[in-house]
Write a protein that holds these residues in place. Structure first.
Motif, short mmCIF file in Angstrom:
data_model
loop_
_atom_site.label_atom_id
_atom_site.label_comp_id
_atom_site.label_asym_id
_atom_site.label_seq_id
_atom_site.Cartn_x
_atom_site.Cartn_y
_atom_site.Cartn_z
N MET A 1 48.66 51.14 5.45
CA MET A 1 47.89 50.32 6.35
C MET A 1 46.66 51.13 6.77
O MET A 1 46.75 52.32 7.04
CB MET A 1 48.76 49.94 7.56
CG MET A 1 48.08 48.98 8.48
SD MET A 1 48.96 48.49 9.99
CE MET A 1 50.64 48.39 9.55
N SER A 2 45.54 50.46 6.87
CA SER A 2 44.32 51.15 7.26
C SER A 2 44.33 51.41 8.76
O SER A 2 45.07 50.79 9.52
CB SER A 2 43.09 50.32 6.87
OG SER A 2 43.08 49.11 7.62
N TYR B 1 46.07 49.29 11.84
CA TYR B 1 47.10 49.97 12.64
C TYR B 1 46.76 49.86 14.12
O TYR B 1 47.61 49.55 14.95
CB TYR B 1 47.21 51.43 12.21
CG TYR B 1 48.13 52.24 13.09
CD1 TYR B 1 49.51 52.17 12.93
CD2 TYR B 1 47.61 53.04 14.10
CE1 TYR B 1 50.35 52.89 13.75
CE2 TYR B 1 48.45 53.77 14.93
CZ TYR B 1 49.82 53.69 14.75
OH TYR B 1 50.65 54.40 15.56
N LYS B 2 45.49 50.12 14.46
CA LYS B 2 45.05 50.05 15.86
C LYS B 2 45.24 48.64 16.42
O LYS B 2 45.70 48.46 17.53
CB LYS B 2 43.58 50.47 15.99
CG LYS B 2 43.35 51.95 15.91
CD LYS B 2 43.60 52.51 17.27
CE LYS B 2 43.00 53.91 17.34
NZ LYS B 2 43.43 54.57 18.56
N LYS B 3 44.84 47.64 15.62
CA LYS B 3 44.96 46.26 16.06
C LYS B 3 46.42 45.89 16.27
O LYS B 3 46.79 45.27 17.27
CB LYS B 3 44.31 45.32 15.03
CG LYS B 3 44.33 43.87 15.41
CD LYS B 3 43.49 43.61 16.64
CE LYS B 3 43.48 42.12 16.96
NZ LYS B 3 42.99 41.86 18.29
N THR B 4 47.29 46.29 15.35
CA THR B 4 48.72 46.02 15.48
C THR B 4 49.28 46.70 16.72
O THR B 4 50.06 46.11 17.48
CB THR B 4 49.47 46.51 14.22
OG1 THR B 4 48.94 45.84 13.08
CG2 THR B 4 50.96 46.23 14.33
#
Length: 76
Positions: A1-2, A6-9
């Motif tokens: 995952m980019s 990852y940050k958004k998740t």
């Protein structure tokens, strides 16, 4: 995952956790208030019909403690 995904998740899950926590807090407060209302406003007759707690049973450990206390009392 980019990294951006990852940050958004991570942000989405954090927000979901905060909303869930707030919902449980609100719900538990409402339940506590309702139970308090029921306890204070229930007629005495209804409270008198409450089921008493079951009698205490002596377990093996409680029996040993009881015997130990009796032994100590005899020595004193």
């Amino acid at each position: 995952m980019s990294l951006p995904a990852y940050k958004k998740t991570q942000e989405t899950l954090s927000q979901a956790g905060q909303k869930t926590s707030a919902a449980f807090t609100t719900m538990s407060s409402a339940i506590s208030r309702k139970l308090g209302d029921m306890r204070w406003w229930a007629p005495k007759a209804m409270r008198a019909m409450a089921i008493p707690p079951p009698p205490l049973r002596r377990t093996h450990l409680s029996e040993q403690l009881h015997c130990h206390r009796l032994t100590l009392q005899r020595r004193c």
